[in-house]
Design an enzyme around this catalytic site. Structure first.
Site, PDB file in Angstrom:
ATOM      1  N   GLY A  46     -14.792  29.266  16.491  1.00 56.01           N
ATOM      2  CA  GLY A  46     -15.053  30.137  17.625  1.00 56.01           C
ATOM      3  C   GLY A  46     -16.000  31.242  17.221  1.00 56.01           C
ATOM      4  O   GLY A  46     -16.039  31.650  16.054  1.00 56.01           O
ATOM      5  N   GLN A  51     -20.010  39.262  17.817  1.00 53.70           N
ATOM      6  CA  GLN A  51     -20.091  39.038  16.376  1.00 53.70           C
ATOM      7  C   GLN A  51     -21.530  38.871  15.887  1.00 53.70           C
ATOM      8  O   GLN A  51     -21.786  38.961  14.701  1.00 53.70           O
ATOM      9  CB  GLN A  51     -19.268  37.820  15.965  1.00 53.70           C
ATOM     10  CG  GLN A  51     -17.777  38.017  16.137  1.00 53.70           C
ATOM     11  CD  GLN A  51     -17.026  36.748  15.805  1.00 53.70           C
ATOM     12  OE1 GLN A  51     -16.827  35.904  16.669  1.00 53.70           O
ATOM     13  NE2 GLN A  51     -16.646  36.612  14.543  1.00 53.70           N
ATOM     14  N   CYS A  92     -11.306  34.736  10.435  1.00 52.63           N
ATOM     15  CA  CYS A  92     -12.377  35.223  11.295  1.00 52.63           C
ATOM     16  C   CYS A  92     -13.690  35.193  10.535  1.00 52.63           C
ATOM     17  O   CYS A  92     -13.740  35.586   9.367  1.00 52.63           O
ATOM     18  CB  CYS A  92     -12.050  36.648  11.754  1.00 52.63           C
ATOM     19  SG  CYS A  92     -13.283  37.373  12.828  1.00 52.63           S
ATOM     20  N   LEU A  93     -14.747  34.752  11.213  1.00 54.37           N
ATOM     21  CA  LEU A  93     -16.064  34.735  10.582  1.00 54.37           C
ATOM     22  C   LEU A  93     -16.559  36.140  10.262  1.00 54.37           C
ATOM     23  O   LEU A  93     -17.394  36.317   9.380  1.00 54.37           O
ATOM     24  CB  LEU A  93     -17.073  34.014  11.495  1.00 54.37           C
ATOM     25  CG  LEU A  93     -16.765  32.537  11.753  1.00 54.37           C
ATOM     26  CD1 LEU A  93     -17.778  31.950  12.725  1.00 54.37           C
ATOM     27  CD2 LEU A  93     -16.725  31.745  10.459  1.00 54.37           C
ATOM     28  N   HIS A 134      -8.359  35.232  20.506  1.00 57.64           N
ATOM     29  CA  HIS A 134      -8.987  35.872  19.344  1.00 57.64           C
ATOM     30  C   HIS A 134     -10.433  36.264  19.678  1.00 57.64           C
ATOM     31  O   HIS A 134     -10.863  37.386  19.392  1.00 57.64           O
ATOM     32  CB  HIS A 134      -8.941  34.895  18.158  1.00 57.64           C
ATOM     33  CG  HIS A 134      -9.668  35.347  16.942  1.00 57.64           C
ATOM     34  ND1 HIS A 134      -9.013  35.733  15.795  1.00 57.64           N
ATOM     35  CD2 HIS A 134     -10.991  35.451  16.668  1.00 57.64           C
ATOM     36  CE1 HIS A 134      -9.910  36.067  14.875  1.00 57.64           C
ATOM     37  NE2 HIS A 134     -11.118  35.905  15.381  1.00 57.64           N
ATOM     38  N   GLU A 135     -11.172  35.345  20.295  1.00 53.92           N
ATOM     39  CA  GLU A 135     -12.579  35.619  20.613  1.00 53.92           C
ATOM     40  C   GLU A 135     -12.704  36.671  21.714  1.00 53.92           C
ATOM     41  O   GLU A 135     -13.617  37.514  21.673  1.00 53.92           O
ATOM     42  CB  GLU A 135     -13.313  34.332  21.000  1.00 53.92           C
ATOM     43  CG  GLU A 135     -13.345  33.274  19.913  1.00 53.92           C
ATOM     44  CD  GLU A 135     -13.850  33.750  18.563  1.00 53.92           C
ATOM     45  OE1 GLU A 135     -14.683  34.675  18.513  1.00 53.92           O
ATOM     46  OE2 GLU A 135     -13.410  33.212  17.538  1.00 53.92           O
ATOM     47  N   HIS A 138     -12.667  40.065  20.368  1.00 52.03           N
ATOM     48  CA  HIS A 138     -13.980  40.526  19.894  1.00 52.03           C
ATOM     49  C   HIS A 138     -14.769  41.169  21.029  1.00 52.03           C
ATOM     50  O   HIS A 138     -15.415  42.196  20.843  1.00 52.03           O
ATOM     51  CB  HIS A 138     -14.800  39.366  19.313  1.00 52.03           C
ATOM     52  CG  HIS A 138     -14.423  38.985  17.931  1.00 52.03           C
ATOM     53  ND1 HIS A 138     -14.558  39.827  16.850  1.00 52.03           N
ATOM     54  CD2 HIS A 138     -13.910  37.831  17.443  1.00 52.03           C
ATOM     55  CE1 HIS A 138     -14.150  39.214  15.756  1.00 52.03           C
ATOM     56  NE2 HIS A 138     -13.743  38.001  16.091  1.00 52.03           N
TER      57      HIS A 138
END
Length: 168
Positions: A46, A51, A92-93, A134-135, A138
């Protein structure tokens, strides 16, 4: 198509609240394609526009093993269908190399626009529901580290700051 830079914690730009997308046009679809390239390259399941320092309410997800189920959510709005929380180890990225347990609703309904600007509603559960929440965090300027203890969060911050200095 391009692989874009992913912001990493504790970059303050990750705390910016994203604005709704007003127009879904060819430029937006090109951004979506770049986001998929970036997510797959990372590799991740994701990626929120926040991000990559684009503060619009847009995210992409693909939880399939073979990258065959790309999903686009523009201006997503979530309704919790089951208040029971599930425990998931999230990564997480933007917080590379760290995984922590986070509790989130297991079943949700999302209303959003697709890559063509068409509205859709979908009920999600399991990993896909967790990933979407989660996304969306962000897009709201939140990270999964906000759900853990301040001590753990500070330890992660210090380790990532040290790694950033080594790369600079």
């Amino acid at each position: 198509m391009a692989v874009l830079e992913i912001l990493e914690f504790p970059d303050p730009r990750l705390r910016t609240v994203a604005k709704p997308v007003k127009v879904v046009d060819n430029a937006m679809r090109a951004l979506i394609d770049d986001m998929f390239d970036t997510m797959y390259d990372a590799p991740g399941i994701g990626l929120a526009a926040s991000q990559i320092d684009v503060h619009q309410r847009l995210l992409v997800i693909d939880v399939s093993e073979d990258r065959s189920e790309p999903l686009v959510f523009i201006n997503p709005q979530v309704e919790v269908l089951d208040p029971e929380l599930g425990e998931y180890d999230e990564g997480c990225l933007s917080v590379p190399g760290f995984y922590e347990t986070v509790n989130r609703p297991r079943r949700i309904r999302v209303n959003a626009l697709d890559r063509n600007g068409e509205p859709f509603t979908r009920e999600l559960e399991g990993l896909l529901a967790i990933c979407l929440q989660h996304e969306i965090d962000h897009l709201d300027g939140k990270l999964f580290v906000d759900y853990i203890s301040p001590l753990k969060r500070q330890r992660i911050r210090r380790k990532l700051e040290k790694a950033h200095k080594k790369r600079a």
